[in-house]
Scaffold this motif. Structure first.
Motif, PDB file in Angstrom:
ATOM      1  N   ASP A   1       0.829  -1.208   0.000  1.00 53.67           N
ATOM      2  CA  ASP A   1       0.000   0.000   0.000  1.00 53.67           C
ATOM      3  C   ASP A   1       0.865   1.261   0.000  1.00 53.67           C
ATOM      4  OD1 ASP A   1      -2.017  -1.868   0.139  1.00 53.67           O
ATOM      5  OD2 ASP A   1      -2.785  -1.199   2.086  1.00 53.67           O
ATOM      6  N   SER A   2       1.927   1.244   0.771  1.00 53.08           N
ATOM      7  CA  SER A   2       2.826   2.393   0.836  1.00 53.08           C
ATOM      8  C   SER A   2       3.507   2.625  -0.515  1.00 53.08           C
ATOM      9  CB  SER A   2       3.866   2.165   1.933  1.00 53.08           C
ATOM     10  OG  SER A   2       4.779   3.213   1.968  1.00 53.08           O
ATOM     11  N   ALA A   3       3.981   1.544  -1.137  1.00 55.51           N
ATOM     12  CA  ALA A   3       4.622   1.668  -2.450  1.00 55.51           C
ATOM     13  C   ALA A   3       3.630   2.178  -3.494  1.00 55.51           C
ATOM     14  CB  ALA A   3       5.196   0.317  -2.873  1.00 55.51           C
ATOM     15  N   TRP A   4       2.392   1.665  -3.479  1.00 56.06           N
ATOM     16  CA  TRP A   4       1.351   2.088  -4.417  1.00 56.06           C
ATOM     17  C   TRP A   4       1.155   3.602  -4.350  1.00 56.06           C
ATOM     18  CZ3 TRP A   4      -2.043  -0.026  -8.030  1.00 56.06           C
ATOM     19  CH2 TRP A   4      -3.193   0.710  -8.317  1.00 56.06           C
ATOM     20  N   ALA A   5       1.113   4.127  -3.142  1.00 56.60           N
ATOM     21  CA  ALA A   5       0.844   5.556  -2.949  1.00 56.60           C
ATOM     22  C   ALA A   5       1.923   6.437  -3.574  1.00 56.60           C
ATOM     23  CB  ALA A   5       0.711   5.862  -1.458  1.00 56.60           C
ATOM     24  N   GLY A   6       3.156   5.924  -3.699  1.00 53.81           N
ATOM     25  CA  GLY A   6       4.240   6.733  -4.238  1.00 53.81           C
ATOM     26  C   GLY A   6       4.556   6.484  -5.695  1.00 53.81           C
ATOM     27  N   ARG A   7       3.713   5.727  -6.373  1.00 56.10           N
ATOM     28  CA  ARG A   7       3.987   5.364  -7.765  1.00 56.10           C
ATOM     29  C   ARG A   7       2.886   5.849  -8.705  1.00 56.10           C
ATOM     30  NH1 ARG A   7       5.707  -0.822  -6.457  1.00 56.10           N
ATOM     31  NH2 ARG A   7       7.718  -0.363  -5.500  1.00 56.10           N
ATOM     32  N   GLU A   8       3.215   5.804  -9.981  1.00 58.45           N
ATOM     33  CA  GLU A   8       2.237   6.063 -11.046  1.00 58.45           C
ATOM     34  C   GLU A   8       1.620   4.727 -11.416  1.00 58.45           C
ATOM     35  OE1 GLU A   8       2.487   7.169 -15.744  1.00 58.45           O
ATOM     36  OE2 GLU A   8       3.903   8.195 -14.403  1.00 58.45           O
ATOM     37  N   ASN A   9       0.308   4.611 -11.272  1.00 55.29           N
ATOM     38  CA  ASN A   9      -0.374   3.332 -11.442  1.00 55.29           C
ATOM     39  C   ASN A   9      -1.417   3.410 -12.552  1.00 55.29           C
ATOM     40  OD1 ASN A   9       0.848   2.023  -9.026  1.00 55.29           O
ATOM     41  ND2 ASN A   9      -0.172   3.722  -8.001  1.00 55.29           N
ATOM     42  N   TRP A  10      -1.441   2.371 -13.373  1.00 53.18           N
ATOM     43  CA  TRP A  10      -2.351   2.301 -14.519  1.00 53.18           C
ATOM     44  C   TRP A  10      -3.040   0.949 -14.560  1.00 53.18           C
ATOM     45  CZ3 TRP A  10      -2.946   6.542 -17.583  1.00 53.18           C
ATOM     46  CH2 TRP A  10      -1.973   7.534 -17.478  1.00 53.18           C
ATOM     47  N   LEU A  11      -4.300   0.961 -14.935  1.00 50.77           N
ATOM     48  CA  LEU A  11      -5.020  -0.271 -15.231  1.00 50.77           C
ATOM     49  C   LEU A  11      -4.793  -0.616 -16.690  1.00 50.77           C
ATOM     50  CD1 LEU A  11      -8.449   0.462 -13.499  1.00 50.77           C
ATOM     51  CD2 LEU A  11      -6.498  -0.815 -12.571  1.00 50.77           C
ATOM     52  N   ILE A  12      -4.629  -1.889 -16.970  1.00 50.37           N
ATOM     53  CA  ILE A  12      -4.521  -2.377 -18.342  1.00 50.37           C
ATOM     54  C   ILE A  12      -5.902  -2.902 -18.705  1.00 50.37           C
ATOM     55  CG2 ILE A  12      -3.367  -3.997 -19.889  1.00 50.37           C
ATOM     56  CD1 ILE A  12      -1.105  -4.072 -17.654  1.00 50.37           C
ATOM     57  N   CYS A  13      -6.486  -2.324 -19.750  1.00 53.49           N
ATOM     58  CA  CYS A  13      -7.878  -2.637 -20.102  1.00 53.49           C
ATOM     59  C   CYS A  13      -7.984  -3.058 -21.562  1.00 53.49           C
ATOM     60  CB  CYS A  13      -8.766  -1.405 -19.885  1.00 53.49           C
ATOM     61  SG  CYS A  13      -8.691  -0.730 -18.223  1.00 53.49           S
ATOM     62  N   ARG A  14      -9.057  -3.769 -21.845  1.00 50.42           N
ATOM     63  CA  ARG A  14      -9.483  -4.057 -23.224  1.00 50.42           C
ATOM     64  C   ARG A  14     -10.985  -3.854 -23.216  1.00 50.42           C
ATOM     65  NH1 ARG A  14      -7.692  -9.583 -25.175  1.00 50.42           N
ATOM     66  NH2 ARG A  14      -9.255 -10.221 -23.662  1.00 50.42           N
ATOM     67  N   ASP A  15     -11.434  -2.932 -24.041  1.00 49.46           N
ATOM     68  CA  ASP A  15     -12.835  -2.524 -24.018  1.00 49.46           C
ATOM     69  C   ASP A  15     -13.173  -2.083 -22.587  1.00 49.46           C
ATOM     70  OD1 ASP A  15     -13.065  -3.146 -26.763  1.00 49.46           O
ATOM     71  OD2 ASP A  15     -13.497  -5.226 -26.289  1.00 49.46           O
ATOM     72  N   ASP A  16     -14.184  -2.637 -21.973  1.00 49.90           N
ATOM     73  CA  ASP A  16     -14.559  -2.244 -20.613  1.00 49.90           C
ATOM     74  C   ASP A  16     -14.004  -3.180 -19.549  1.00 49.90           C
ATOM     75  OD1 ASP A  16     -15.993  -0.059 -21.524  1.00 49.90           O
ATOM     76  OD2 ASP A  16     -17.868  -1.193 -21.700  1.00 49.90           O
ATOM     77  N   GLN A  17     -13.149  -4.109 -19.941  1.00 52.41           N
ATOM     78  CA  GLN A  17     -12.616  -5.092 -18.999  1.00 52.41           C
ATOM     79  C   GLN A  17     -11.246  -4.686 -18.490  1.00 52.41           C
ATOM     80  OE1 GLN A  17     -12.792  -8.835 -21.182  1.00 52.41           O
ATOM     81  NE2 GLN A  17     -13.765  -9.724 -19.385  1.00 52.41           N
ATOM     82  N   VAL A  18     -11.046  -4.801 -17.179  1.00 53.89           N
ATOM     83  CA  VAL A  18      -9.729  -4.595 -16.582  1.00 53.89           C
ATOM     84  C   VAL A  18      -8.999  -5.932 -16.626  1.00 53.89           C
ATOM     85  CG1 VAL A  18      -8.472  -3.992 -14.485  1.00 53.89           C
ATOM     86  CG2 VAL A  18     -10.539  -2.719 -15.112  1.00 53.89           C
ATOM     87  N   LEU A  19      -7.813  -5.937 -17.253  1.00 47.22           N
ATOM     88  CA  LEU A  19      -7.033  -7.161 -17.419  1.00 47.22           C
ATOM     89  C   LEU A  19      -5.915  -7.273 -16.390  1.00 47.22           C
ATOM     90  CD1 LEU A  19      -6.494  -7.064 -21.295  1.00 47.22           C
ATOM     91  CD2 LEU A  19      -8.481  -7.863 -20.028  1.00 47.22           C
ATOM     92  N   GLY A  20      -5.502  -6.143 -15.839  1.00 43.72           N
ATOM     93  CA  GLY A  20      -4.388  -6.127 -14.909  1.00 43.72           C
ATOM     94  C   GLY A  20      -3.978  -4.703 -14.614  1.00 43.72           C
ATOM     95  N   PHE A  21      -2.749  -4.543 -14.133  1.00 45.35           N
ATOM     96  CA  PHE A  21      -2.257  -3.197 -13.844  1.00 45.35           C
ATOM     97  C   PHE A  21      -0.739  -3.142 -13.959  1.00 45.35           C
ATOM     98  CE2 PHE A  21      -1.207  -5.012  -9.819  1.00 45.35           C
ATOM     99  CZ  PHE A  21      -0.212  -4.209  -9.272  1.00 45.35           C
ATOM    100  N   ILE A  22      -0.239  -1.920 -14.053  1.00 42.83           N
ATOM    101  CA  ILE A  22       1.196  -1.649 -14.069  1.00 42.83           C
ATOM    102  C   ILE A  22       1.461  -0.484 -13.125  1.00 42.83           C
ATOM    103  CG2 ILE A  22       1.012  -0.158 -16.113  1.00 42.83           C
ATOM    104  CD1 ILE A  22       3.826  -1.274 -16.920  1.00 42.83           C
ATOM    105  N   SER A  23       2.580  -0.574 -12.431  1.00 39.42           N
ATOM    106  CA  SER A  23       2.981   0.441 -11.466  1.00 39.42           C
ATOM    107  C   SER A  23       4.384   0.917 -11.847  1.00 39.42           C
ATOM    108  CB  SER A  23       2.971  -0.170 -10.067  1.00 39.42           C
ATOM    109  OG  SER A  23       3.207   0.792  -9.078  1.00 39.42           O
TER     110      SER A  23
END
Length: 144
Positions: free
Chosen positions: A41-63
């Motif tokens: 949680d601490s690392a998440w707060a200090g990073r740029e985070n993106w969801l990886i999507c296809r159409d309306d589906q979330v497939l994963g994420f990148i930080s």
């Protein structure tokens, strides 16, 4: 069906934490490492985070994080049901482009030595440049 990136927010934290823990749990056990929700949680707060999507589906994420030389992929996880469909390759290409666009010379990541994703990273041009205990350090030159 093209992939897209969507900015992740604090409301996506639980999804990202759970996915990371599921994807990395075996490696943590294999190498006798201790998982920490608070650390994630601490690392998440200090990073740029993106969801990886296809159409309306979330497939994963990148930080992501940065230093003056490199863009760092800190986490990259795809839900199991969506792996081997091109999202990983696409995101690595996008991150190499992002590094170049931002004037950063390198794309870097760290991967567990036994993680088969290493082969994808190597196919996409990342080379092993070092090691630390149970990890390979990998990078790709992103010249402009």
């Amino acid at each position: 069906m093209a992939f897209q990136l969507q900015a992740a927010t604090s409301r996506h934290l639980a999804f990202a934490r759970t996915l990371t823990h599921q994807a990395m749990g075996n490696y943590y056990r294999q190498y006798d490492l201790c998982w920490s929700d608070a650390g994630f949680d601490s690392a998440w707060a200090g990073r740029e985070n993106w969801l990886i999507c296809r159409d309306d589906q979330v497939l994963g994420f990148i930080s992501l994080s940065r230093d003056p030389k490199a863009l760092y992929i800190r986490e990259l996880h795809i839900l199991e049901g969506f792996r081997h469909q091109g999202a990983g390759s696409w995101i690595l290409e996008q991150m190499a482009l992002k590094a170049r666009t931002e004037g950063l010379g390198l794309l870097r990541l760290t991967v567990f030595k036994t993680n088969p994703a290493r082969r994808l990273y190597q196919r996409k041009g990342l080379s092993i440049v070092g090691e630390e205990d149970c990890f390979w350090r990998m990078e790709l030159e992103c010249c402009q």
